[in-house]
Scaffold this motif. Structure first.
Motif, PDB file in Angstrom:
ATOM      1  N   MET A   1       9.281   5.354 -10.734  1.00  0.00           N
ATOM      2  CA  MET A   1       8.909   4.448 -11.814  1.00  0.00           C
ATOM      3  C   MET A   1       9.811   4.578 -13.041  1.00  0.00           C
ATOM      4  O   MET A   1      10.252   3.578 -13.617  1.00  0.00           O
ATOM      5  CB  MET A   1       7.449   4.695 -12.206  1.00  0.00           C
ATOM      6  CG  MET A   1       6.908   3.714 -13.238  1.00  0.00           C
ATOM      7  SD  MET A   1       6.858   2.014 -12.616  1.00  0.00           S
ATOM      8  CE  MET A   1       5.551   2.166 -11.379  1.00  0.00           C
TER       9      MET A   1
ATOM     10  N   GLU B   1       4.659  -4.208 -11.501  1.00  0.00           N
ATOM     11  CA  GLU B   1       4.193  -3.402 -12.621  1.00  0.00           C
ATOM     12  C   GLU B   1       4.484  -4.123 -13.936  1.00  0.00           C
ATOM     13  O   GLU B   1       5.500  -4.799 -14.078  1.00  0.00           O
ATOM     14  CB  GLU B   1       4.916  -2.051 -12.651  1.00  0.00           C
ATOM     15  CG  GLU B   1       4.490  -1.080 -11.575  1.00  0.00           C
ATOM     16  CD  GLU B   1       3.160  -0.401 -11.880  1.00  0.00           C
ATOM     17  OE1 GLU B   1       2.675  -0.517 -13.028  1.00  0.00           O
ATOM     18  OE2 GLU B   1       2.620   0.253 -10.967  1.00  0.00           O
TER      19      GLU B   1
ATOM     20  N   LYS C   1       7.644   4.476  -6.539  1.00  0.00           N
ATOM     21  CA  LYS C   1       7.712   5.938  -6.518  1.00  0.00           C
ATOM     22  C   LYS C   1       8.652   6.485  -7.599  1.00  0.00           C
ATOM     23  O   LYS C   1       8.445   7.565  -8.119  1.00  0.00           O
ATOM     24  CB  LYS C   1       8.140   6.414  -5.134  1.00  0.00           C
ATOM     25  CG  LYS C   1       7.116   6.119  -4.039  1.00  0.00           C
ATOM     26  CD  LYS C   1       7.563   6.646  -2.700  1.00  0.00           C
ATOM     27  CE  LYS C   1       6.478   6.469  -1.632  1.00  0.00           C
ATOM     28  NZ  LYS C   1       6.207   5.071  -1.304  1.00  0.00           N
TER      29      LYS C   1
ATOM     30  N   ASP D   1       0.813  -1.217   0.000  1.00  0.00           N
ATOM     31  CA  ASP D   1       0.000   0.000   0.000  1.00  0.00           C
ATOM     32  C   ASP D   1       0.848   1.270   0.000  1.00  0.00           C
ATOM     33  O   ASP D   1       0.342   2.360  -0.283  1.00  0.00           O
ATOM     34  CB  ASP D   1      -0.936   0.008   1.221  1.00  0.00           C
ATOM     35  CG  ASP D   1      -1.982  -1.101   1.134  1.00  0.00           C
ATOM     36  OD1 ASP D   1      -2.360  -1.469   0.001  1.00  0.00           O
ATOM     37  OD2 ASP D   1      -2.403  -1.594   2.200  1.00  0.00           O
ATOM     38  N   ASN D   2       2.131   1.124   0.315  1.00  0.00           N
ATOM     39  CA  ASN D   2       3.054   2.266   0.318  1.00  0.00           C
ATOM     40  C   ASN D   2       4.469   1.727   0.084  1.00  0.00           C
ATOM     41  O   ASN D   2       5.285   1.643   0.997  1.00  0.00           O
ATOM     42  CB  ASN D   2       2.980   3.020   1.658  1.00  0.00           C
ATOM     43  CG  ASN D   2       3.845   4.275   1.655  1.00  0.00           C
ATOM     44  OD1 ASN D   2       4.145   4.849   0.616  1.00  0.00           O
ATOM     45  ND2 ASN D   2       4.266   4.694   2.847  1.00  0.00           N
TER      46      ASN D   2
ATOM     47  N   LYS E   1       4.980  -2.725  -7.911  1.00  0.00           N
ATOM     48  CA  LYS E   1       3.716  -2.042  -8.209  1.00  0.00           C
ATOM     49  C   LYS E   1       3.668  -0.681  -7.515  1.00  0.00           C
ATOM     50  O   LYS E   1       3.956  -0.569  -6.323  1.00  0.00           O
ATOM     51  CB  LYS E   1       2.543  -2.908  -7.730  1.00  0.00           C
ATOM     52  CG  LYS E   1       1.178  -2.421  -8.163  1.00  0.00           C
ATOM     53  CD  LYS E   1       0.917  -2.792  -9.614  1.00  0.00           C
ATOM     54  CE  LYS E   1      -0.517  -2.498 -10.009  1.00  0.00           C
ATOM     55  NZ  LYS E   1      -0.740  -2.784 -11.444  1.00  0.00           N
ATOM     56  N   ASP E   2       3.338   0.358  -8.293  1.00  0.00           N
ATOM     57  CA  ASP E   2       3.220   1.727  -7.784  1.00  0.00           C
ATOM     58  C   ASP E   2       4.534   2.274  -7.235  1.00  0.00           C
ATOM     59  O   ASP E   2       4.556   3.084  -6.299  1.00  0.00           O
ATOM     60  CB  ASP E   2       2.134   1.824  -6.697  1.00  0.00           C
ATOM     61  CG  ASP E   2       0.754   1.463  -7.222  1.00  0.00           C
ATOM     62  OD1 ASP E   2       0.468   1.787  -8.391  1.00  0.00           O
ATOM     63  OD2 ASP E   2      -0.024   0.853  -6.468  1.00  0.00           O
TER      64      ASP E   2
ATOM     65  N   ASP F   1      11.651   0.275  -5.322  1.00  0.00           N
ATOM     66  CA  ASP F   1      11.209   0.458  -6.704  1.00  0.00           C
ATOM     67  C   ASP F   1      11.403  -0.805  -7.530  1.00  0.00           C
ATOM     68  O   ASP F   1      10.646  -1.079  -8.463  1.00  0.00           O
ATOM     69  CB  ASP F   1      11.995   1.601  -7.357  1.00  0.00           C
ATOM     70  CG  ASP F   1      11.869   2.895  -6.584  1.00  0.00           C
ATOM     71  OD1 ASP F   1      10.734   3.358  -6.406  1.00  0.00           O
ATOM     72  OD2 ASP F   1      12.908   3.430  -6.147  1.00  0.00           O
TER      73      ASP F   1
END
Length: 342
Positions: A269, A104, A267, A81-82, A264-265, A86
């Motif tokens: 990217m 991702e 920071k 969730d946070n 995933k997600d 990376d």
């Protein structure tokens, strides 16, 4: 080198995230980030070669968190969730395939340059090197005994002179087990393959090493004539001039890829994508194959003379999905073989 090396423990992980999760990753309102957080179980040789090359090439500063693959995957899941990291750099395809929701989708710009069988077919798993199950032979001890493949290991003269790790606890030994089942029997359940395993266990005569590292070391040190091991450390011995020879089983060698993925997600990217592109670039792949002893997977990568070209090796291909889904059954079958022998 600009990285921060963190040795991970459960306490330190929590402290690191409390200190750095808010701003250290470069999530600064749209400004271009020059940071990248990499989780990795890789060896110091790989880290100390590839990470500085990436930093020099891109100007991106890498924060490295080193720990075992299982521990890092647990952390990624707990942080979903946070996310703090990376990229995760290392681990097997199977480990990534079990948790696709953590990654991702991204296909490297160099994917078309990779050998067949090593391309990104999932959309989220980027592979960068491959390692094969090999037979390591001590040239000072082997004499006139011919070792070209698995069948030669059943030679009665070699009884008690062969060592291997325990497939129930060693991942490299388990890879050898599935390799020989496939190479000898054509699949993982055939009587022919398992009959071979029973005969080999008998010829090992109880010489099971304490771990995978003990196998190649004991052969290089002259304690055993032959060892069932894997290519990377074996090539290191050849490179250093040890009296050993690597034999790729003539019945077929399975190569299993080391993988990397973008969290995933993430920071950072864009920088994570640059990392995927870099580890599959010719520059990095040449380093894997000529500075290190890892098998590069680019068609045009340089290879040290201490490693055999892939075109000269009889490759066979593991059904990774089947093996991942049936590992417990294969291990139990192996245990039955040991029990019946004893």
């Amino acid at each position: 080198m600009k990285k921060v090396l963190a040795i991970v423990t459960s306490i330190l992980l929590g402290a690191t995230c409390l200190v750095g999760c808010s701003g250290a990753n470069g999530g600064d309102g749209g400004k271009e980030s020059k940071n990248l957080v990499v989780y990795s179980p890789n060896s110091e040789d790989i880290i100390n070669t590839i990470i500085p090359m990436f930093e020099d090439e891109t100007g991106i500063s890498v924060e490295l968190v080193s720990a075992g693959t299982g521990e890092l995957f647990k952390r990624i899941e707990s942080e979903k969730d946070n996310p703090y990291a990376d990229v995760i750099f290392g681990g097997s395809r199977a480990q990534y395939a079990q948790k696709p929701e953590l990654f991702e989708k991204y296909v490297s710009a160099n994917d078309s340059d990779l050998m067949e069988g090593h391309k990104n077919t999932t959309g989220y798993i980027t592979t960068y090197v491959s390692d094969g199950s090999v037979i390591l032979v001590n040239k000072n001890l082997i004499g006139d005994i011919k070792i070209e493949g698995y069948e030669d290991l059943l030679n009665p003269v070699l009884k008690g002179k062969i060592t291997g790790a325990d497939p129930t606890s060693s991942s490299s030994a388990f890879a050898h087990l599935t390799n020989m089942l496939l190479a000898i029997g054509g699949d993982y359940t055939s009587d022919k393959g398992w009959d071979y395993v029973k005969k080999l266990v008998d010829n090992l005569d109880g010489k099971v090493a304490s771990g995978s590292g003990a196998v190649h070391k004991s052969v290089a040190d002259g304690e055993y004539v032959v060892g069932l091991t894997y290519e990377d450390p074996s090539a290191s011995y050849v490179k250093s001039g040890a009296p050993v020879e690597i034999v790729y089983p003539k019945e077929g060698t399975v190569f299993l890829d080391a993988a990397s993925g973008i969290i995933k997600d993430a920071k950072n990217m864009d920088n994570a994508k640059k990392f995927m592109d870099f580890i599959t670039s010719k520059k990095a792949q040449d380093a894997f194959g000529s500075k290190l002893t890892n098998r590069p997977i680019r068609e045009d990568a340089q290879l040290g003379d201490y490693m055999k070209p892939m075109k000269d090796i009889h490759q066979i291909y593991e059904d990774t999905d089947y093996v991942a889904n049936n590992k417990n059954k294969i291990v139990e079958k192996y245990r039955e073989v040991i029990v019946k022998k004893n």
